[in-house]
Each structure stands twice: as C-alpha cells, then as structure tokens.
Design an enzyme around this catalytic site. Structure first.
Site: not given
Ligand SMILES: [Zn+2]
Ligand SMILES: *[C@@H]1O[C@H](CO)[C@@H](O)[C@H](O)[C@H]1NC(C)=O
Ligand SMILES: *[C@@H]1O[C@H](CO)[C@@H](O)[C@H](O)[C@H]1NC(C)=O
Ligand SMILES: *[C@@H]1O[C@H](CO)[C@@H](O)[C@H](O)[C@H]1NC(C)=O
Length: 470
Positions: A204, A365
């Site tokens: 992400d 992430h």
């Molecule tokens: Zn996020």
C-alpha cells in the site's frame, strides 16, 4: 528513458499511526517530497496543514525477542540498520520503462498503454489533499453514483479519532458494520484468499521512491502482487505504475489523499475514489474494480458508495477483534515500531496461517525504505522458504479469477458482473442484499471467536437515502 532519482517522488516526513485497531485516526499530514532525495532536508513543497507529529524513537527498554526465519536475503540490510533515522539507502532503477501503445502480455485485451509523460500533476487536484467536491469531474461522478441504482445508507460520518471518539455509535454497529472498531465485514468485502496456503500479496501507499527496489526483488523471484496506489503519488511515478502493470502486477485504488473514509461526506468519498480511478486510467488505460480503504476504515456507507463506483473493498485478514494480519511495517519509518517487532508480527501471522483453512492477505507497504527493506530482506525470503510452499499471487488471482477481472476494460462481464451494473439490473435490491448479509466474523483461524458473537444482522433500521437527495 531510464528512471532517474530526480523524477521521483515521495519521502513523507511524518509518522502516523497506521494501526486501525488503536483508534489512531491521526490527521494524515503527508508532505510532498523534496525535489531530490539526496537533499532530504530541503522539503518545502506539499500540503499545508497540521505539523506532522514528531515520532518518538522505538523503545529500547524492552527489546523484542529475536525471531528465527526460514531464510533471509543474503544481501539484506542488517536489521540494526532498518531504523527510523536510517540514512537514505540506494535506490535501484526500474529495469525498463514502457513506450506508449504497449500492451501487457498478462492482459492481452487491455487498452494500449498511455504516454507516461501525459501524466502531469497540474491536471489533478493538489497531492495528498482532499480534492474539492465542486469540480466538473467530481460533480459528474456524484451524478453517476446517484444514477447507479445503488442506495447509500443514511448513516452519519464517524468522528476523527477512531473508536474512543465514537463510542456513541458503536452500540448501533450492526446497522453500520464499521470495520475499524470490532472488524465487521460484509460478504462483499474481500478479506482473504479462499485456498489454504495462498497469500494474496499486497503493498500500500505507493508508488514511491523505493517501490522499484521492491519490484526488482519481485522480478527476481517471479512474484506478482497487488499494489494499492495513492492517486496523487502516481503523478510523481507514472512510469513505476506502468512498469507494475506491464509486468503482471495488479493495480488497485487507495484514495487520493489517504483519509479515513468513514469521516468524510459522501461527496468527499466520491472525490477521493474518483480521482484515483481517473489517474490510474490515465496512466495505464485501465480502471480498477477494487480498492482498499486507508486504515481499513470502511462502513456500509463507504461500501455503498464504492459499489456505486464499481469498486469492491479489499481488506486484510483479521483473526479477532484486536488481531489483524498487519505487519506494522509502516511504523518503522516513524520510529513507532522496530524492524524486529515487525518480524515478530510476521512470525505471529505465519503461526496463525498454518492452522487456517483459507489463504490470507497481509498489510504491508511500499512507501518507505524501511518497509521495502524488511520485505525484500526478510519477509519475502521467509515466505518463499515456507513448507508447504505458499502460492503467492495478486488478490484478484488468488480469488481464482483471471487478472483481467481486476479492471473495467478487461473484465469478463459474463462471469464477473460489475457491482453497480448488477444493482441497476434490479433497483433497490443492492441494499436489501447487503443489509441481509451476515456480519461475518473474520476468515480463518478463529472464526468462532467473539467476532462471530456479533451474530447475524436480522434487521436493518438504517434509513436509506439515495444520493440524489443530497
Ligand atoms: Zn494506506
Ligand atoms: C438522515 O439522518 C439524519 C440524522 O438522523 C436525519 O436528520 C435526516 O433527516 C436523514 N435524511 C433522510 C433523507 O432521511
Ligand atoms: C497468532 O497471532 C497472535 C497475535 O495476533 C499471536 O499472539 C499468536 O501467538 C499467533 N499464533 C501462533 C500459533 O503463532
Ligand atoms: C465489460 O463492461 C465494461 C463496461 O460496460 C466495458 O467497458 C468492457 O469492455 C466490458 N468487457 C469486455 C471484455 O468486453
């Protein structure tokens, strides 16, 4: 053209808690990057707004027990150097860039790739700020949602501050199904991969400066992932996004400015999702049919708006009210988690996975150097050495669907009807179906735990409001 350091990107300077369970809906104050990553002190661009919170260093008083991994990358950055104040590490360029007109071999019926140079920030709302809702584009998307046939429940926005700031509405959660406090999901939410030992690999908050490092490692191991892109960051890294698309990764929507969506008005939610869909379409020629709400912050109002915009939510696996498959890798950068703690979280996930009857999805992430270093140095090598072996796939593929089902333009509409189209076919049925969904417990290991004690929603008192009435 080779990607050079100066064509990129983002070195956000803040630390924000990313753990949805602890109600830290801190105002997200992301700052745009310095022009060159070699001058990290020179950042002056970016969103005005609250001063980013100052990170406190990771605690040193109670060191994490060290974990034993099945394998690590021989070139891994030592864990002691994956810390919040680490010096900027070397970025690896993208192996190649793609010319306009190319078509990904993984999606032979995809539209031709647009010219990356056509993506200029001036054509979009300011980066990392909530887009205005009175632009012609957003007005059009509001009208499309109103005409979609999907009814938007009239439930209030939540207050910033997560669960503690919203205790008044939690008693009524059956009518709201707010994931953030307690983990309520609907059957339309994607929360895991159906097949045991299958990992729907996701990253992400990019595309960002270290995303190419991750992509190089994924290439080396022939792994494909789903990337939940922050719309405004694509304007700085269109070639990175194109590289993902052309090499078989899946691209999905993660909003324009990364707000907790349940705190926004309907129109603001539409603007966040609409602009991100648009810049992905502008950069790739395809429009995602999935999205991930920042912080996992979703309720029935956000679900309905997303459905009207043909976006299906992708969460990460949750095994109990206070346990999700979140590595917390996001927080190394800000000093709120140590890399050792992140690996401990990862080993907990691995421990739980072996007793699950389904596959799983983990929150990670590609935004920061530290999270990429933990992924390529430790987490992915450990996962690749797992026995029995994991099947590691983008989310849409792990659902046993073709990758083409990830996008409007390549979707097989016969086998995979678009959400909003289905709603239009039988007006009014969308909400009724959704409302009668059971409030599912988490998938997997502890589906008999207190989440399922929430039981089944047997009635919905929620007042329904069509968007056109707004
Ligand atoms: Zn996020
Ligand atoms: C939506 O809910 C609010 C608060 O309960 C109420 O004041 C308003 O009248 C409702 N709107 C509609 C169209 O039902
Ligand atoms: C499953 O995860 C929880 C934390 O979410 C952890 O406490 C527990 O030890 C894990 N189980 C296994 C078998 O590793
Ligand atoms: C599926 O429907 C969408 C929207 O109507 C359309 O753009 C797309 O081309 C269709 N997919 C295929 C493979 O024809």
């Amino acid at each position: 053209m080779k990607l050079t350091a100066s064509t990129l990107v983002f070195v956000p300077l803040f630390a924000v808690a990313h753990n949805p369970l602890l109600a830290r809906h801190a105002k997200v104050a992301r700052q745009a990057p310095p022009a060159s990553p070699s001058q990290p002190g020179s950042a002056t661009l970016g969103a005005p707004g609250p001063t980013p919170p100052v990170a406190s260093p990771a605690t040193t008083s109670t060191p994490e027990p060290s974990v034993t991994l099945l394998a690590t990358n021989p070139t891994a950055v030592p864990l002691t150097q994956i810390v919040s104040n680490a010096p900027t590490s070397v970025t690896i360029p993208l192996p190649t860039t793609f010319t306009a007109g190319s078509v990904p071999s993984s999606l032979p019926n995809a539209p031709p790739l647009p010219d990356a140079k056509s993506i200029v920030l001036a054509n979009y709302p300011p980066p990392d700020q909530r887009p205005p809702t009175d632009s012609p584009e957003v007005k059009q998307w509001i009208a499309e949602v109103a005409n979609s046939g999907v009814q938007i429940p009239n439930i209030s926005a939540t207050k910033e501050g997560g669960c503690p700031a919203n205790t008044d509405i939690l008693a009524d959660d059956a009518n709201r199904c707010w994931w953030t406090c307690g983990g309520c999901t609907r059957s339309s939410d994607i929360t895991s991969c159906p097949d045991k030992m299958t990992w729907g690999l996701t990253y992400d908050d990019g595309p960002a400066f270290y995303t190419p490092n991750l992509l190089n490692y994924l290439d080396e191991k022939n792994l494909k992932a789903t990337f939940f892109a922050v719309g405004s960051r694509i304007a700085y890294a269109a070639q990175t996004l194109q590289y993902m698309h052309m090499t078989g990764h899946e691209i999905s929507v993660h909003t324009w400015a990364h707000p907790p969506l349940t705190t926004l008005t309907n129109e603001q939610i539409i603007a966040e999702l609409g602009w991100t869909k648009k810049i992905i379409k502008d950069a790739l020629g395809v429009t995602p049919l999935t999205f991930r709400p920042p912080y996992g912050d979703i309720d029935d109002r956000v679900r309905a708006i997303a459905k009207a915009m043909n976006l299906t939510p992708v969460m990460w696996t949750r095994i109990g009210p206070y346990a999700t498959f979140d590595t917390d890798d996001f927080n190394i950068h800000g000093g709120l988690a140590s890399s050792q703690k992140v690996l401990n979280n990862w080993k907990d996930i691995m421990g739980n996975v072996s007793s699950m009857n389904t596959g799983f999805i983990v929150l990670e992430h590609d935004l920061f150097q530290q999270s990429v270093e933990v992924a390529t140095g430790y987490i992915l090598p450990d996962a690749l050495a797992h026995q029995p072996p994991f099947k590691i796939e983008p989310v849409t593929v792990c659902l046993n669907k073709p990758l083409g089902d990830a996008y409007l333009e390549t979707n097989d509409n016969k086998t995979n009807p678009l959400p909003a189209t289905a709603a239009k076919g039988s007006p009014g049925s969308a909400q009724a179906t959704k409302a009668s969904d059971a409030v599912k417990g988490s998938n997997g290991a502890s589906s008999g735990t207190s989440l399922s004690a929430r039981g089944v929603v047997t009635s919905i008192a929620t007042v329904i409001l069509t968007l056109s009435a707004l």
